[in-house]
Design a protein around this motif. Structure first.
Motif, PDB file in Angstrom:
ATOM      1  N   PRO A  88      33.460 -81.463 -30.392  1.00  0.00           N
ATOM      2  CA  PRO A  88      32.188 -82.158 -30.667  1.00  0.00           C
ATOM      3  C   PRO A  88      31.203 -81.999 -29.509  1.00  0.00           C
ATOM      4  N   GLY A  89      29.930 -81.853 -29.829  1.00  0.00           N
ATOM      5  CA  GLY A  89      28.905 -81.692 -28.812  1.00  0.00           C
ATOM      6  C   GLY A  89      28.901 -80.343 -28.134  1.00  0.00           C
ATOM      7  N   SER A  90      29.571 -79.357 -28.710  1.00  0.00           N
ATOM      8  CA  SER A  90      29.663 -78.031 -28.106  1.00  0.00           C
ATOM      9  C   SER A  90      28.677 -77.079 -28.771  1.00  0.00           C
ATOM     10  N   VAL A  91      28.723 -75.823 -28.318  1.00  0.00           N
ATOM     11  CA  VAL A  91      27.885 -74.795 -28.936  1.00  0.00           C
ATOM     12  C   VAL A  91      28.266 -74.604 -30.404  1.00  0.00           C
ATOM     13  N   SER A  92      29.554 -74.734 -30.699  1.00  0.00           N
ATOM     14  CA  SER A  92      30.009 -74.580 -32.084  1.00  0.00           C
ATOM     15  C   SER A  92      29.395 -75.624 -33.001  1.00  0.00           C
TER      16      SER A  92
ATOM     17  N   ARG B   5      30.647 -71.890 -42.606  1.00  0.00           N
ATOM     18  CA  ARG B   5      30.532 -73.330 -42.349  1.00  0.00           C
ATOM     19  C   ARG B   5      31.902 -73.966 -42.204  1.00  0.00           C
ATOM     20  N   LYS B   6      32.841 -73.568 -43.046  1.00  0.00           N
ATOM     21  CA  LYS B   6      34.186 -74.130 -42.955  1.00  0.00           C
ATOM     22  C   LYS B   6      34.895 -73.680 -41.679  1.00  0.00           C
ATOM     23  N   ILE B   7      34.651 -72.436 -41.275  1.00  0.00           N
ATOM     24  CA  ILE B   7      35.256 -71.957 -40.032  1.00  0.00           C
ATOM     25  C   ILE B   7      34.700 -72.714 -38.838  1.00  0.00           C
ATOM     26  N   PHE B   8      33.383 -72.889 -38.798  1.00  0.00           N
ATOM     27  CA  PHE B   8      32.775 -73.589 -37.666  1.00  0.00           C
ATOM     28  C   PHE B   8      33.098 -75.077 -37.681  1.00  0.00           C
TER      29      PHE B   8
ATOM     30  N   THR C 271      34.396 -76.949 -34.420  1.00  0.00           N
ATOM     31  CA  THR C 271      33.857 -78.215 -33.933  1.00  0.00           C
ATOM     32  C   THR C 271      34.970 -79.231 -33.690  1.00  0.00           C
ATOM     33  N   LEU C 272      36.009 -79.172 -34.512  1.00  0.00           N
ATOM     34  CA  LEU C 272      37.153 -80.066 -34.317  1.00  0.00           C
ATOM     35  C   LEU C 272      38.062 -79.600 -33.189  1.00  0.00           C
ATOM     36  N   GLY C 273      37.801 -78.408 -32.644  1.00  0.00           N
ATOM     37  CA  GLY C 273      38.628 -77.883 -31.563  1.00  0.00           C
ATOM     38  C   GLY C 273      39.945 -77.305 -32.028  1.00  0.00           C
ATOM     39  N   ASP C 274      40.041 -76.933 -33.308  1.00  0.00           N
ATOM     40  CA  ASP C 274      41.294 -76.419 -33.869  1.00  0.00           C
ATOM     41  C   ASP C 274      40.994 -75.165 -34.694  1.00  0.00           C
ATOM     42  N   PRO C 275      40.665 -74.036 -34.034  1.00  0.00           N
ATOM     43  CA  PRO C 275      40.226 -72.861 -34.796  1.00  0.00           C
ATOM     44  C   PRO C 275      41.346 -72.061 -35.446  1.00  0.00           C
TER      45      PRO C 275
END
Length: 201
Positions: free
Chosen positions: A30-34, A112-115, A119-123
């Motif tokens: 959260p709050g990242s570039v992603s 959108r689903k990938i990003f 955003t959740l930090g779990d890519p």
């Protein structure tokens, strides 16, 4: 004559260290570039959905609207050719544009689903591997469709006016498609390593 010394008031200049100068740039969570890119993708997705919806309605309307004495000019730079607007030509043109924007709408949906996972930090999720493969496949279909459609227009509708795309025009799109499939394999390997690490804990 010596001047009296003034007492120190206890104010010193702050010392700048390496830790103070570093401004961490987060790429995940959260709050990242992603998360910023996710917002941009959401906005682009809504706009593209509206454009695709309008084109779809226009395609349906083109079945019924009269086309008497309507001409279109097909041009490629300086040369141009005027030809009557027939219903098959209108349906083909609007349908091709609808399919083009619809394809990129599906690509944005997967991104959108990938990003969201970024955003959740779990890519490294197995679903992201499937999404990247779908994006690569859709991109390949859109690229091939554009190449065939432009060749059809150049050969059938405007011979001598428009030139069909050559094989060299496919180099950049094909390279992009291969990059997407390579990224899918990278994510697949990351998901495998993550699963193995979870089993060993």
């Amino acid at each position: 004559m010596r001047l009296p010394k003034l007492p120190a008031i206890g104010i010193g200049a702050p010392r700048l260290t390496g830790a103070n100068l570093r401004t961490p740039l987060r790429t995940l969570g959260p709050g990242s570039v992603s998360s910023l890119l996710k917002i941009a993708l959401d906005v682009a997705y809504v706009l593209l959905a509206l454009i695709t919806g309008v084109l779809l309605l226009l395609w349906v309307a083109s079945i019924f609207i009269p086309l008497d004495n309507i001409n279109v000019t097909v041009t490629d730079g300086d040369n141009g050719r005027q030809m009557p607007l027939t219903r098959p030509l209108l349906l083909f043109g609007v349908g091709a544009m609808t399919a083009y924007f619809g394809g990129f709408l599906m690509i944005l949906r997967g991104l959108r689903k990938i990003f969201r996972t970024l955003t959740l930090g779990d890519p490294f999720q197995p679903d992201n591997v499937r999404r990247l493969r779908q994006i690569g496949l859709i991109l390949a279909v859109v690229t091939g469709g554009v190449w065939l459609a432009q060749g059809l227009v150049a050969a059938r509708l405007a011979p001598g006016v428009m030139e069909p795309q050559g094989i060299s025009d496919l180099l950049t799109p094909v390279f992009s498609i291969l990059v997407v499939f390579v990224l899918a394999e990278v994510f697949r390997e990351g998901a495998r390593l993550r699963r193995e690490s979870e089993l060993t804990i």
